[in-house]
Design a protein around this motif. Structure first.
Motif, PDB file in Angstrom:
ATOM      1  N   MET A  43     134.508  27.422  33.967  1.00 31.43           N
ATOM      2  CA  MET A  43     135.525  26.984  34.934  1.00 31.43           C
ATOM      3  C   MET A  43     136.305  28.216  35.357  1.00 31.43           C
ATOM      4  N   ASP A  44     136.290  28.530  36.655  1.00 31.66           N
ATOM      5  CA  ASP A  44     137.002  29.721  37.119  1.00 31.66           C
ATOM      6  C   ASP A  44     138.506  29.461  37.220  1.00 31.66           C
ATOM      7  N   GLY A  45     139.229  30.506  37.602  1.00 33.26           N
ATOM      8  CA  GLY A  45     140.682  30.406  37.668  1.00 33.26           C
ATOM      9  C   GLY A  45     141.185  29.369  38.656  1.00 33.26           C
ATOM     10  N   PHE A  46     140.486  29.218  39.783  1.00 37.17           N
ATOM     11  CA  PHE A  46     140.916  28.204  40.767  1.00 37.17           C
ATOM     12  C   PHE A  46     140.788  26.807  40.177  1.00 37.17           C
ATOM     13  N   GLY A  47     139.661  26.533  39.528  1.00 34.67           N
ATOM     14  CA  GLY A  47     139.450  25.238  38.889  1.00 34.67           C
ATOM     15  C   GLY A  47     140.474  24.994  37.797  1.00 34.67           C
ATOM     16  N   PHE A  48     140.789  26.062  37.052  1.00 40.96           N
ATOM     17  CA  PHE A  48     141.772  25.951  35.972  1.00 40.96           C
ATOM     18  C   PHE A  48     143.162  25.635  36.538  1.00 40.96           C
ATOM     19  N   ARG A 101     144.242  31.297  48.605  1.00 40.56           N
ATOM     20  CA  ARG A 101     143.606  30.154  47.949  1.00 40.56           C
ATOM     21  C   ARG A 101     144.295  29.837  46.616  1.00 40.56           C
ATOM     22  N   ALA A 102     144.653  30.885  45.872  1.00 43.88           N
ATOM     23  CA  ALA A 102     145.338  30.689  44.589  1.00 43.88           C
ATOM     24  C   ALA A 102     146.716  30.075  44.810  1.00 43.88           C
ATOM     25  N   ARG A 103     147.425  30.564  45.831  1.00 48.58           N
ATOM     26  CA  ARG A 103     148.754  30.033  46.122  1.00 48.58           C
ATOM     27  C   ARG A 103     148.649  28.563  46.535  1.00 48.58           C
ATOM     28  N   ALA A 104     147.636  28.253  47.341  1.00 48.65           N
ATOM     29  CA  ALA A 104     147.428  26.864  47.783  1.00 48.65           C
ATOM     30  C   ALA A 104     147.112  25.960  46.592  1.00 48.65           C
ATOM     31  N   ALA A 105     146.423  26.506  45.593  1.00 46.94           N
ATOM     32  CA  ALA A 105     146.084  25.715  44.400  1.00 46.94           C
ATOM     33  C   ALA A 105     147.304  25.517  43.504  1.00 46.94           C
ATOM     34  N   GLY A 106     148.308  26.377  43.658  1.00 52.45           N
ATOM     35  CA  GLY A 106     149.520  26.213  42.862  1.00 52.45           C
ATOM     36  C   GLY A 106     149.905  27.421  42.028  1.00 52.45           C
ATOM     37  N   ALA A 107     149.280  28.580  42.292  1.00 53.54           N
ATOM     38  CA  ALA A 107     149.647  29.791  41.552  1.00 53.54           C
ATOM     39  C   ALA A 107     151.021  30.284  42.016  1.00 53.54           C
ATOM     40  N   THR A 108     151.771  30.846  41.079  1.00 49.10           N
ATOM     41  CA  THR A 108     153.113  31.339  41.357  1.00 49.10           C
ATOM     42  C   THR A 108     153.089  32.778  41.827  1.00 49.10           C
ATOM     43  N   GLY A 109     152.158  33.572  41.266  1.00 51.11           N
ATOM     44  CA  GLY A 109     152.107  34.992  41.602  1.00 51.11           C
ATOM     45  C   GLY A 109     150.738  35.572  41.331  1.00 51.11           C
TER      46      GLY A 109
END
Length: 121
Positions: free
Chosen positions: A59-64, A93-101
């Motif tokens: 499971m990659d970081g986006f999936g996580f 894409r990471a920000r859209a998934a919910g990443a903070t930074g």
């Protein structure tokens, strides 16, 4: 104040580097070697902040990030992406998934500590 961190990265060396950077600053560091393992560890702990790589097996970081954000308990937990990737579309894409930074490897240990202290409030 001791902050708990979950660091998810398939590289043992990187997990060790994160641990060596954060533990002297007072963080408690939990680790997982991919996104699947990360979701398992999340069932046992309640981290103040999560660090994840993007490119990992199973499971990659986006999936996580998606899996973390699906849990009510972790909707607002800060997630920092720590990766060798620097492409703007991946950051978006990471920000859209919910990443903070987003922090690009190799990281500066002092800056990593400051970033975590900042996002964990």
């Amino acid at each position: 104040m001791s902050l708990e961190v979950l660091a998810v990265d398939d590289s043992r060396t990187m997990r060790d580097m994160i641990r060596f950077a954060l533990e002297p600053a007072g963080f408690t560091v939990h680790t997982a070697d991919d996104g699947v393992h990360g979701t398992e560890v999340l069932s046992e702990i309640a981290p103040d902040v999560i660090i994840t790589d993007i490119n990992m097996p199973r499971m990659d970081g986006f999936g996580f990030i998606d899996a973390v954000r699906e849990r009510d308990k972790y909707r607002s937990t800060p997630i920092l992406v720590l990766t060798t990737e620097a492409a703007p579309e991946l950051k978006q894409r990471a920000r859209a998934a919910g990443a903070t930074g987003w922090i690009v490897k190799p990281f500066d240990p002092i800056k990593l500590v400051k970033a975590l202290q900042m996002v964990a409030g």
